[in-house]
Write an enzyme that holds these catalytic residues in place. Structure first.
Site, PDB file in Angstrom:
ATOM      1  CB  THR A   1      52.372  20.526  63.960  1.00  0.00           C
ATOM      2  OG1 THR A   1      51.232  19.777  63.528  1.00  0.00           O
ATOM      3  CG2 THR A   1      52.109  21.065  65.359  1.00  0.00           C
TER       4      THR A   1
ATOM      5  CG  HIS B   1      45.120  17.701  58.143  1.00  0.00           C
ATOM      6  ND1 HIS B   1      46.333  18.354  58.113  1.00  0.00           N
ATOM      7  CD2 HIS B   1      45.050  17.088  59.350  1.00  0.00           C
ATOM      8  CE1 HIS B   1      46.981  18.137  59.249  1.00  0.00           C
ATOM      9  NE2 HIS B   1      46.223  17.380  60.019  1.00  0.00           N
TER      10      HIS B   1
ATOM     11  CD1 TRP C   1      43.696  13.844  60.671  1.00  0.00           C
ATOM     12  CD2 TRP C   1      44.792  12.207  59.625  1.00  0.00           C
ATOM     13  NE1 TRP C   1      45.021  13.925  61.040  1.00  0.00           N
ATOM     14  CE2 TRP C   1      45.715  12.935  60.414  1.00  0.00           C
ATOM     15  CE3 TRP C   1      45.260  11.128  58.874  1.00  0.00           C
ATOM     16  CZ2 TRP C   1      47.061  12.616  60.469  1.00  0.00           C
ATOM     17  CZ3 TRP C   1      46.600  10.808  58.935  1.00  0.00           C
ATOM     18  CH2 TRP C   1      47.484  11.547  59.721  1.00  0.00           C
TER      19      TRP C   1
ATOM     20  NE  ARG D   1      46.401  21.928  64.349  1.00  0.00           N
ATOM     21  CZ  ARG D   1      47.278  20.992  64.686  1.00  0.00           C
ATOM     22  NH1 ARG D   1      48.235  20.671  63.840  1.00  0.00           N
ATOM     23  NH2 ARG D   1      47.208  20.395  65.849  1.00  0.00           N
TER      24      ARG D   1
ATOM     25  CD  GLN E   1      66.748  19.449  58.451  1.00  0.00           C
ATOM     26  OE1 GLN E   1      66.608  20.407  57.699  1.00  0.00           O
ATOM     27  NE2 GLN E   1      65.902  18.424  58.461  1.00  0.00           N
TER      28      GLN E   1
ATOM     29  CE  LYS F   1      52.645  12.344  61.508  1.00  0.00           C
ATOM     30  NZ  LYS F   1      52.440  12.929  62.876  1.00  0.00           N
TER      31      LYS F   1
END
Length: 371
Positions: free
Chosen positions: A84, A143, A196, A133, A310, A80
């Site tokens: 990604t 993670h 997770w 990843r 952004q 978070k």
């Protein structure tokens, strides 16, 4: 000898001493002027001075990434933080000689269906330059944190490409403002119903026992979890996640919390996380996308095709959900993430110091080109 002759001799001696002193003084003065005239051009070359600056305080340095050599970029992806999106930039947008090649559906993940696989090879071989990843999956665990990467990455690369290879592992990561990150993780658990569970959390060669890290919840589906439940578990790894994932957990006996106070453990972890962050060639901040892109490109001498975006707060989960939390709830979040708040303050200061140095170098280079 008469007194008159003695007086003459003393007079000649005095004149000789005066002459020698004056000559020596003139020589030293002339030498000093020559030395200063030699040093001045070096002092005026501020770029050279900056490049020689000891980076121990800021970790600032240029590191032209050697795509054909032995550099391996290791992306430590913290949940978070916008990792990604950044990971996609690495495999899709870099302007490099041999771009990463991605397939649409190549690998089946448990409970998640098909996932694409990307191959990021060096221009002249099948050796890889990126450890992430999207390229390799999660070879060091879901993670994986700093501790897991440090133990796993060299072994994985030796197994993949052979032991007789000299490699330079260059760690990078993305950090996010802690309250927003925590809120985003809470709503992720609500949406996905999972925390997770597949994370291995290996440290000193093993995962923690249930006694060291008890499970927070017995039920598998957490899509109905309440905020009170989420913050009520003392072993919730969402607390101070960024500090824990950047620290060398071996310094606090991994997940075994016996024999050390909570305050001492937190202090050691925070100091370790700060040290490891400072030693990273690059880290970005979710709240400063344009500046993060600038720092990456200047640090490694690489360029992205597209500018980073952004997002407005209203476009993020945290931005739309945080206003629903009252002041008491926000105070609880801050208290539970006090280490992350200190780490982020340190990171932001370090981030802009690095940026300032690069921009100063840019201004000097521009003046030279125009002169």
């Amino acid at each position: 000898m008469s007194l008159s002759c003695l007086g003459c001799n003393l007079k000649y001696i005095f004149v000789a001493v005066l002459f020698v002193s004056f000559t020596t003084l003139m020589f030293l003065t002339f030498k000093g002027v020559m030395l200063r005239s030699t040093v001045v051009p070096i002092r005026r070359n501020t770029v050279a001075v900056l490049n020689r600056t000891n980076p121990s305080k800021t970790g600032w340095r240029e590191h032209k990434f050697d795509m054909r050599g032995n550099d391996v970029m290791v992306f430590l992806h913290i949940q978070k933080t916008g990792g990604t999106i950044f990971g996609n930039h690495l495999i899709k947008d870099l302007d490099i000689e041999r771009p990463c090649a991605c397939t649409k559906e190549s690998r089946r993940l448990p409970k998640k269906g098909w996932s694409r696989v990307c191959h990021c090879f060096r221009p002249d071989s099948s050796r890889i330059w990126l450890f992430s990843r999207f390229h390799l999956g999660w070879p060091c665990g879901l993670h994986a944190d700093w501790t897991e990467h440090k133990e796993c990455v060299p072994k994985y690369m030796n197994k993949r490409e052979g032991r007789n290879k000299l490699r330079k592992f260059i760690y990078i990561t993305i950090l996010r403002e802690p309250v927003s990150r925590f809120v985003s993780e809470f709503y992720f658990v609500l949406r996905k119903g999972d925390m997770w569970r597949g994370a291995t959390l290996r440290c000193n060669g093993r995962s923690p026992t249930k006694e060291e890290l008890p499970p927070c919840f017995e039920r598998e589906n957490l899509s109905d979890i309440t905020f009170e439940e989420f913050i009520g578990c003392p072993w919730n790894l969402a607390f101070n996640r960024q500090t824990r994932m950047l620290a060398d957990l071996r310094r606090v006996n991994c997940y075994n919390t016996t024999g050390i106070s909570t305050e001492k453990r937190g202090k050691v972890m925070l100091e370790s996380a700060m040290r490891n962050l400072r030693e990273m060639a690059f880290f970005g901040l979710t709240e400063y996308q344009e500046e993060s892109q600038y720092l990456f490109e200047k640090t490694f001498g690489l360029k992205f095709h597209d500018p980073f975006t952004q997002f407005n707060l209203s476009e993020t989960t945290a931005g739309t959900k945080t206003p629903k939390f009252n002041s008491s709830m926000l105070s609880q979040i801050k208290a539970l993430n006090s280490l992350d708040l200190k780490l982020y303050e340190f990171a932001r200061d370090l981030f802009f110091k690095r940026s300032k140095r690069f921009r100063k170098t840019d201004r000097i280079s521009m003046k030279k080109r125009l002169s």
